[in-house]
Design a protein around this motif. Structure first.
Motif, PDB file in Angstrom:
ATOM      1  N   SER A  58      -3.321   3.475  -7.586  1.00  0.00           N
ATOM      2  CA  SER A  58      -4.574   3.335  -6.832  1.00  0.00           C
ATOM      3  C   SER A  58      -5.768   3.323  -7.774  1.00  0.00           C
ATOM      4  O   SER A  58      -6.659   2.477  -7.681  1.00  0.00           O
ATOM      5  CB  SER A  58      -4.773   4.519  -5.881  1.00  0.00           C
ATOM      6  N   LYS A  98      -6.979  -0.248  -5.310  1.00  0.00           N
ATOM      7  CA  LYS A  98      -6.446  -0.401  -3.945  1.00  0.00           C
ATOM      8  C   LYS A  98      -5.809   0.909  -3.508  1.00  0.00           C
ATOM      9  O   LYS A  98      -5.285   1.654  -4.349  1.00  0.00           O
ATOM     10  CB  LYS A  98      -5.385  -1.517  -3.905  1.00  0.00           C
ATOM     11  N   GLY A 105       0.816  -1.220   0.000  1.00  0.00           N
ATOM     12  CA  GLY A 105       0.000   0.000   0.000  1.00  0.00           C
ATOM     13  C   GLY A 105       0.843   1.261   0.000  1.00  0.00           C
ATOM     14  O   GLY A 105       0.320   2.362   0.230  1.00  0.00           O
TER      15      GLY A 105
END
Ligand SMILES: NC(=O)c1ccc[n+]([C@@H]2O[C@H](COP(=O)([O-])OP(=O)(O)OC[C@H]3O[C@@H](n4cnc5c(N)ncnc54)[C@H](OP(=O)(O)O)[C@@H]3O)[C@@H](O)[C@H]2O)c1
Length: 293
Positions: free
Chosen positions: A216, A221, A161
């Motif tokens: 993203s 995500k 992330g």
């Protein structure tokens, strides 16, 4: 190009990712296979890599032996910078001296974007090699390559992330390896290239925050850019197990990005390849498709 008009063109580090793409691009431009020499340090690795007819010859940057055979009959040579950062300019010196002895008519060298002014640590070897070329008397053309779009490990960014770096809001005019390989093939197949300096970078620049945002958007995500102070980034990278010199090189490169060393609007790339360069959007899409395949 036909066999009588085409010069013989050699590519060093031909088993590398860029080298393979340059050989393909030369073939696409009509250079006959038997006028292409793939110079490799490990011929076993080259088996099955190139189209039939491409000559495979062995030589290693770390040894002057074999370069006379590797360069026999070669008119134009692409010296791809070594991936071994140990005494890299010395490795390149071996090839430049051999090219001079062999009477190579044009040596193209893959340098670094804005190599003459860049201060990131990677620039030093390129500056030294450019100086060696100037002193060698061999006619040369500089292909000052910017960052590859493929440098960014999007799989890891998706997993964690986070995109990590110390580049701040600095922007990168990255291009795909294929774009840069096509540019090299274009310069190698054009006449009148001696003395030219090409600054080769992508048409659009992006910051690492914009890279994270594009990832993203396309993946669905949440991926954020985490910016570190240089010393913290160094510690973080070493904490992941990277050797200190490699971590230092990455930190120094990001500091260069923060200073704008890898950003260049209107580079020579588009003119050389005759089309727009690969966009960030396309690069992210193709890496994501590769992961799903
Ligand atoms: N612009 C950028 O963003 C960027 C990023 C990374 C690297 N680079 C530079 O651009 C070059 C080409 O990129 P790439 O993606 O093709 O890298 P790569 O896939 O890692 O290929 C590097 C090539 O260098 C060859 N090599 C290493 N040491 C050698 C030696 N002593 N003698 C002869 N050949 C040697 C390797 O041979 P083997 O196949 O036998 O291992 C390999 O073919 C790199 O070497 C590096 O200098 C640029």
């Amino acid at each position: 190009m036909n066999s009588t008009s085409s010069p013989t063109i050699a590519v060093t580090a031909a088993t590398g990712k860029l080298g393979q793409l340059v050989v393909s691009s030369l073939l696409e431009r009509g250079v006959p296979a038997d006028h292409i020499v793939a110079i490799v340090r490990n011929p076993a690795k080259a088996q099955g890599l190139f189209a039939p007819g491409v000559q495979i010859r062995q030589a290693d940057y770390n040894s002057p032996e074999g370069w006379d055979r590797a360069l026999a009959g070669v008119q134009r040579l692409l010296l791809i910078s070594s991936s071994d950062l140990n005494d890299r300019a010395d490795q390149h010196r071996t090839v430049i001296e051999a090219a001079s002895a062999a009477g190579v008519e044009l040596l193209a060298y893959t340098s670094l974007l804005k190599a003459d002014t860049a201060r990131m640590s990677l620039a030093a070897d390129h500056q030294a090699t450019e100086k060696l070329l100037t002193e060698s008397g061999v006619p040369f053309v500089l292909l000052r390559n910017g960052w590859y779009l493929e440098n960014y490990d999007l799989a890891q960014a998706l997993q964690t992330g986070s995109v990590l770096g110390a580049a701040g809001t600095g922007r990168i005019s990255a291009a795909s390896r294929k774009d840069l390989a096509e540019a090299a093939a274009a310069a190698l197949t054009r006449d009148g290239q001696a003395g030219k300096v090409y600054e080769l970078a992508g048409d659009e620049a992006f910051s690492l925050s914009e890279l994270a945002a594009e990832l993203s958007k396309q993946s669905g995500k949440d991926v954020q850019y985490r910016n570190f102070a240089p010393e913290d980034y160094q510690r973080t990278l070493e904490g992941f197990g990277l050797p200190a010199p490699v971590a230092q090189m990455l930190v120094s490169s990001d500091e260069g990005v923060a200073r704008g060393e890898l950003e260049l609007p209107n580079s020579d790339l588009r003119e050389l390849i005759g089309r727009p360069s690969t966009s960030l959007k396309e690069a992210v899409a193709s890496q994501l498709a590769g992961q799903q395949a």
